[in-house]
Scaffold this motif. Structure first.
Motif, mmCIF file in Angstrom:
data_model
loop_
_atom_site.group_PDB
_atom_site.id
_atom_site.type_symbol
_atom_site.label_atom_id
_atom_site.label_comp_id
_atom_site.label_asym_id
_atom_site.label_seq_id
_atom_site.Cartn_x
_atom_site.Cartn_y
_atom_site.Cartn_z
ATOM 1 N N ALA A 93 0.789 -1.171 -0.203
ATOM 2 C CA ALA A 93 0.019 0.016 0.002
ATOM 3 C C ALA A 93 0.891 1.300 -0.032
ATOM 4 O O ALA A 93 0.488 2.267 -0.721
ATOM 5 C CB ALA A 93 -0.934 -0.130 1.320
ATOM 6 N N ALA A 94 1.977 1.441 0.791
ATOM 7 C CA ALA A 94 2.844 2.365 0.662
ATOM 8 C C ALA A 94 3.590 2.687 -0.608
ATOM 9 O O ALA A 94 3.604 3.772 -0.982
ATOM 10 C CB ALA A 94 3.827 2.405 2.035
ATOM 11 N N ILE A 95 4.225 1.558 -1.189
ATOM 12 C CA ILE A 95 4.518 1.611 -2.588
ATOM 13 C C ILE A 95 3.528 2.097 -3.602
ATOM 14 O O ILE A 95 3.815 2.906 -4.533
ATOM 15 C CB ILE A 95 5.221 0.236 -2.968
ATOM 16 N N SER A 96 2.323 1.833 -3.519
ATOM 17 C CA SER A 96 1.523 1.983 -4.272
ATOM 18 C C SER A 96 1.201 3.764 -4.034
ATOM 19 O O SER A 96 0.697 4.502 -4.877
ATOM 20 C CB SER A 96 -0.068 1.397 -4.247
ATOM 21 N N ALA A 97 1.187 4.036 -2.725
ATOM 22 C CA ALA A 97 1.072 5.539 -2.381
ATOM 23 C C ALA A 97 2.012 6.256 -3.142
ATOM 24 O O ALA A 97 1.767 7.454 -3.738
ATOM 25 C CB ALA A 97 1.083 5.796 -0.996
ATOM 26 N N CYS A 98 3.278 5.660 -3.176
ATOM 27 C CA CYS A 98 4.349 6.746 -3.755
ATOM 28 C C CYS A 98 4.255 6.516 -5.362
ATOM 29 O O CYS A 98 4.448 7.670 -5.962
ATOM 30 C CB CYS A 98 5.725 5.677 -3.472
ATOM 31 N N GLU A 99 3.680 5.562 -5.884
ATOM 32 C CA GLU A 99 3.221 5.607 -7.284
ATOM 33 C C GLU A 99 2.276 6.529 -7.500
ATOM 34 O O GLU A 99 2.457 7.362 -8.620
ATOM 35 C CB GLU A 99 2.875 4.109 -7.691
ATOM 36 N N LYS A 100 1.077 6.617 -6.866
ATOM 37 C CA LYS A 100 0.297 7.568 -7.185
ATOM 38 C C LYS A 100 0.642 9.017 -6.843
ATOM 39 O O LYS A 100 0.049 9.838 -7.517
ATOM 40 C CB LYS A 100 -1.068 7.412 -6.193
ATOM 41 N N ALA A 101 1.596 9.057 -5.984
ATOM 42 C CA ALA A 101 2.027 10.476 -5.810
ATOM 43 C C ALA A 101 3.493 10.763 -6.671
ATOM 44 O O ALA A 101 3.950 12.013 -6.630
ATOM 45 C CB ALA A 101 2.830 10.739 -4.432
ATOM 46 N N GLY A 102 3.766 9.969 -7.660
ATOM 47 C CA GLY A 102 4.734 10.272 -8.731
ATOM 48 C C GLY A 102 6.156 10.155 -7.893
ATOM 49 O O GLY A 102 7.185 10.578 -8.373
ATOM 50 N N ASP A 103 6.213 9.475 -6.829
ATOM 51 C CA ASP A 103 7.490 9.501 -6.108
ATOM 52 C C ASP A 103 8.105 8.057 -6.285
ATOM 53 O O ASP A 103 8.316 7.020 -5.395
ATOM 54 C CB ASP A 103 7.261 9.729 -4.576
ATOM 55 N N TRP A 104 8.677 7.947 -7.554
ATOM 56 C CA TRP A 104 9.212 6.525 -7.960
ATOM 57 C C TRP A 104 10.582 6.139 -7.024
ATOM 58 O O TRP A 104 10.637 4.890 -6.795
ATOM 59 C CB TRP A 104 9.692 6.740 -9.420
ATOM 60 N N GLU A 105 11.338 7.241 -6.676
ATOM 61 C CA GLU A 105 12.756 6.830 -5.851
ATOM 62 C C GLU A 105 12.360 6.103 -4.523
ATOM 63 O O GLU A 105 12.700 5.251 -4.037
ATOM 64 C CB GLU A 105 13.229 8.054 -5.948
ATOM 65 N N LYS A 106 11.326 6.817 -3.856
ATOM 66 C CA LYS A 106 10.666 6.242 -2.513
ATOM 67 C C LYS A 106 10.129 5.000 -2.789
ATOM 68 O O LYS A 106 10.250 4.145 -1.866
ATOM 69 C CB LYS A 106 9.771 7.315 -2.018
ATOM 70 N N ALA A 107 9.466 4.694 -3.941
ATOM 71 C CA ALA A 107 8.944 3.325 -4.063
ATOM 72 C C ALA A 107 9.875 2.317 -4.114
ATOM 73 O O ALA A 107 9.793 1.163 -3.641
ATOM 74 C CB ALA A 107 7.926 3.457 -5.433
ATOM 75 N N LEU A 108 11.203 2.653 -4.807
ATOM 76 C CA LEU A 108 12.109 1.731 -5.109
ATOM 77 C C LEU A 108 12.964 1.432 -3.664
ATOM 78 O O LEU A 108 13.304 0.461 -3.464
ATOM 79 C CB LEU A 108 13.058 2.028 -6.090
ATOM 80 N N GLU A 109 13.030 2.394 -2.949
ATOM 81 C CA GLU A 109 13.564 2.485 -1.703
ATOM 82 C C GLU A 109 12.804 1.290 -0.730
ATOM 83 O O GLU A 109 13.414 0.443 -0.212
ATOM 84 C CB GLU A 109 13.390 3.810 -0.845
ATOM 85 N N LEU A 110 11.411 1.548 -0.730
ATOM 86 C CA LEU A 110 10.655 0.419 0.026
ATOM 87 C C LEU A 110 10.771 -0.754 -0.714
ATOM 88 O O LEU A 110 10.534 -1.898 0.142
ATOM 89 C CB LEU A 110 9.064 1.013 -0.153
ATOM 90 N N LEU A 111 10.756 -0.951 -1.906
ATOM 91 C CA LEU A 111 10.882 -2.394 -2.497
ATOM 92 C C LEU A 111 12.410 -2.955 -1.915
ATOM 93 O O LEU A 111 12.281 -4.215 -1.857
ATOM 94 C CB LEU A 111 11.085 -2.061 -4.122
ATOM 95 N N ASP A 112 13.411 -2.111 -2.150
ATOM 96 C CA ASP A 112 14.588 -2.574 -1.634
ATOM 97 C C ASP A 112 14.454 -3.155 0.095
ATOM 98 O O ASP A 112 15.046 -4.385 0.332
ATOM 99 C CB ASP A 112 15.793 -1.557 -1.532
ATOM 100 N N GLU A 113 13.569 -2.576 0.774
ATOM 101 C CA GLU A 113 13.349 -2.758 1.963
ATOM 102 C C GLU A 113 12.802 -4.293 2.224
ATOM 103 O O GLU A 113 12.893 -5.084 2.867
ATOM 104 C CB GLU A 113 12.672 -1.803 2.993
ATOM 105 N N VAL A 114 11.717 -4.551 1.248
ATOM 106 C CA VAL A 114 11.002 -5.724 1.311
ATOM 107 C C VAL A 114 11.922 -6.913 0.689
ATOM 108 O O VAL A 114 11.878 -7.957 1.309
ATOM 109 C CB VAL A 114 9.593 -5.629 0.255
ATOM 110 N N ARG A 115 12.893 -6.438 -0.102
ATOM 111 C CA ARG A 115 14.072 -7.516 -0.702
ATOM 112 C C ARG A 115 14.934 -7.969 0.629
ATOM 113 O O ARG A 115 15.030 -9.114 0.717
ATOM 114 C CB ARG A 115 14.585 -6.794 -1.742
ATOM 115 N N SER A 116 15.160 -7.010 1.224
ATOM 116 C CA SER A 116 16.042 -7.187 2.635
ATOM 117 C C SER A 116 15.373 -6.654 3.668
ATOM 118 O O SER A 116 15.890 -5.533 4.159
ATOM 119 C CB SER A 116 17.208 -6.498 2.532
ATOM 120 N N PRO A 117 14.510 -7.438 4.454
ATOM 121 C CA PRO A 117 13.673 -6.946 5.548
ATOM 122 C C PRO A 117 14.459 -6.896 6.739
ATOM 123 O O PRO A 117 14.096 -5.882 7.678
ATOM 124 C CB PRO A 117 12.724 -8.193 5.927
ATOM 125 N N SER A 118 15.703 -7.137 6.857
ATOM 126 C CA SER A 118 16.296 -6.863 7.942
ATOM 127 C C SER A 118 16.850 -5.428 8.065
ATOM 128 O O SER A 118 16.757 -4.764 9.130
ATOM 129 C CB SER A 118 17.675 -7.795 8.131
#
Length: 637
Positions: free
Chosen positions: A154-179
């Motif tokens: 949901a947070a990544i989708s919020a970034c997508e709707k707000a046009g914040d692609w860099e923050k979306a990719l930061e969150l994706l990285d966090e999901v890849r490496s949850p630690s």
């Protein structure tokens, strides 16, 4: 009768230090008087309360939700809070959901659970509040709550709707490496921002409620939101990288769905990568998935970029054959493809087809149809279409009038053309250079020399306005119209000024039409727009806008390739470096724009840096320049 549980944090018995009751109701905050008035009346039985909650879960009407929330009164459990917040979000009143969450949190209810936070993050998504969605994720971790994959989606989708692609990719990285996400924290400002602020297609759909630590990694929904975020920001290459990563066995291999492909196709199409978009559409089909209307629309729009009008019509037929109904956007895409290929008969056929359906034509549809009438000299049909625009509720704009006037002029109907000129003025529209030139031509064909001279005088008196008209084209991304206005001015013996040239060059540069931008810059030499050279060989760009400065640098580099022995742009005082002066202070956008151009267009091939001791002074070292020119001459570039 059931009474609120006194130990609940949502109980009516909470009091402040002044003795006033705090009542966290399910609606937006009200005045104290209204709140107390709303709390008077008999309490609900357990049976009645359950019935209201059941209605709340099923309601799809905002007024009905408001009525139910008003009857519920005080919210007794966190489950009720989640139900109310979800209901507000479902009926497109996400702000009310966030106001409820904010009120509860401000009153110190520290045991708001994961689902309460999840409902708030979903509301942030609906409200395009990416900063607050991310801050809520951070706050969850700070309070010992584990964000789930659904929360991250949901947070990544919020970034997508707000046009914040860099923050979306930061969150994706966090999901890849949850630690790494569990140890990340936010500033106090971010935490405060979370106090306000989505179950859309990118955050719903069957994702299991697991913490990120227990999840195996991103799922298809995660990637879809990230791909869409990159596509909307013009980052088509990153979008393709993510799609490829999904299919990579090393990354866990996820099977992209139709949404994945549609998002990637749209990313390429919007970035002008029509061939890649069509190749992806073919991949979608070969994967065994059935394209949806969105993917068909993106593919048909991609056909416009290469003038593949036949493929566009074939795709339109395939869409219908698959049982899907074309939308207005579908027809407009096919019309645009045919228009760009000069297939005017097909444009009018598609226009007639749209009119015969229940779909309503748009300005795009009418513009293409009138352009077809203009090219074919179909003046009577052009007038009929213009009349249809008026009755449709749309306001005919100058582009539509110009096309209709041109259709009349092409057919020798000078009286009709001049009548339309008078009509557009009566409607408060201001004729531009295109309007005048077509009307003057109509007068010449009709032998109305006095009227032609009168219009020519009016055109000359408006010459100063041409620059502002072209500037409007620049701001609106209408580079083709900007070029057309310049041509019309020159055809009537009016030399465009610096403002007109600068705006037209900027329009072309920003649209990626670098060839047109460079040709305009060459033509603008007599208008004192040409970048000057200092005695040392430094390219002086300080009087130019950022887009024009980029064009000047690109043109200079092109001249070096075409004439490698030309030393005009080599700073002999600094060993043959290519030096540029962009100015200082408030002109840093020019410097940054040129550095970004070298980074994006010449990545790893030509080095460009700013002089640490001379801000605004950019240098391409001689060794880097020579290597680039050598590779060009050998055909490696």
């Amino acid at each position: 009768r059931a009474r609120p549980v006194a130990t609940s944090v949502f109980s009516t018995t909470q009091r402040s230090s002044t003795g006033r009751q705090h009542r966290p109701r399910g609606g937006p905050p009200q005045s104290r008087h209204d709140e107390e008035e709303n709390h008077r009346g008999p309490l609900l039985t357990t049976y009645e309360r359950r019935g209201l909650l059941r209605r709340l879960r099923e309601s799809r009407d905002a007024e009905d939700v408001a009525e139910i929330v008003g009857q519920l009164g005080d919210l007794e459990t966190s489950r009720e809070v989640v139900l109310v917040m979800s209901a507000w979000t479902r009926v497109k009143r996400a702000r009310a959901a966030l106001e409820l969450f904010t009120a509860l949190r401000a009153r110190g209810e520290h045991d708001l659970n994961e689902r309460c936070y999840g409902a708030a993050i979903t509301a942030c998504e609906k409200n395009k509040r990416s900063n607050q969605a991310v801050a809520l994720l951070r706050e969850m971790s700070a309070r010992g709550l584990e964000p789930t994959l659904v929360n991250y989606n949901a947070a990544i989708s919020a970034c997508e709707k707000a046009g914040d692609w860099e923050k979306a990719l930061e969150l994706l990285d966090e999901v890849r490496s949850p630690s790494s996400s569990s140890s990340s924290s936010s500033s106090s400002d971010d935490a405060d921002a979370a106090a306000a602020s989505s179950s859309s297609s990118s955050s719903g759909g069957g994702t299991e409620e697991r913490s990120v630590e227990s999840a195996a990694g991103p799922d298809v929904i995660t990637y879809n939101a990230a791909i869409s975020a990159c596509g909307k920001a013009g980052q088509w290459e990153r979008a393709l990288e993510l799609l490829e990563e999904m299919r990579s066995p090393e990354k866990g291999r996820l099977d992209p769905d139709v949404i994945s492909y549609s998002a990637a196709i749209s990313a390429c199409q919007k970035a002008g990568q029509g061939a890649r978009a069509l190749a992806l559409f073919d991949d979608l089909r070969s994967s065994g998935l059935e394209p949806d209307v969105i993917s068909y629309n993106a593919a048909i729009f991609a056909c416009e970029q290469g003038a593949h009008w036949e493929r566009a019509l074939t795709l339109l037929g395939d869409l219908r054959a698959s049982g899907l109904d074309p939308t207005v956007a579908t027809i407009d895409a096919a019309i645009s493809a045919c228009e760009h290929a000069g297939r005017w008969d097909e444009v009018l056929a598609l226009f007639d087809e749209l009119r015969a359906s229940r779909l309503e034509a748009t300005q795009i549809t009418y513009r293409a149809a009138l352009a077809a009438c203009e090219k074919g000299g179909l003046w009577a049909r052009a007038l009929a279409i213009l009349e249809e625009v008026r009755f449709s509720g749309l306001e005919p704009d100058l582009v539509l009038y110009n096309a209709a006037i041109a259709a009349c002029e092409n057919a020798g109907e000078s009286a009709k053309a001049l009548s339309l000129l008078d009509e557009l003025r009566a409607r408060g529209l201001e004729p531009d250079a295109i309007t005048y030139n077509v009307a003057i031509s109509a007068c010449e064909k009709g032998g109305q020399w006095e009227r032609a001279l009168e219009l020519l005088d009016q055109l000359r008196s408006r010459g100063a306005r041409a620059g502002r008209q072209i500037s409007a084209c620049e701001k609106g991304g209408q580079w083709e119209r900007a070029l057309e206005l310049l041509d019309q001015l020159r055809s009537r013996g009016l030399e465009p000024g610096v403002i007109a040239y600068s705006a037209a060059i900027s329009a072309c540069e920003l649209a990626g039409e670098h060839g047109h931008a460079e040709r305009l810059l060459v033509a603008a030499i007599s208008s004192a727009l040409r970048p000057s050279l200092r005695e040392s060989g430094v390219l002086d760009l300080h009087d130019l806008s950022a887009p024009v400065a980029r064009t000047a640098v690109r043109l200079a580099l092109g001249d070096m390739v075409r004439r490698p022995d030309d030393r005009r742009f080599h700073d002999v005082e600094n060993g043959g470096d290519f030096a540029m002066y962009t100015g200082r202070g408030g002109h840093t956008d020019r410097c940054g724009a040129i550095l970004a151009m070298f980074r994006d267009e010449f990545a790893g091939r030509v080095e460009c840096r700013e002089d640490d001791w001379n801000p605004g002074h950019l240098v391409v070292p001689a060794a880097s320049l020579r290597g680039w020119l050598r590779r060009h001459s050998s055909g490696e570039e």
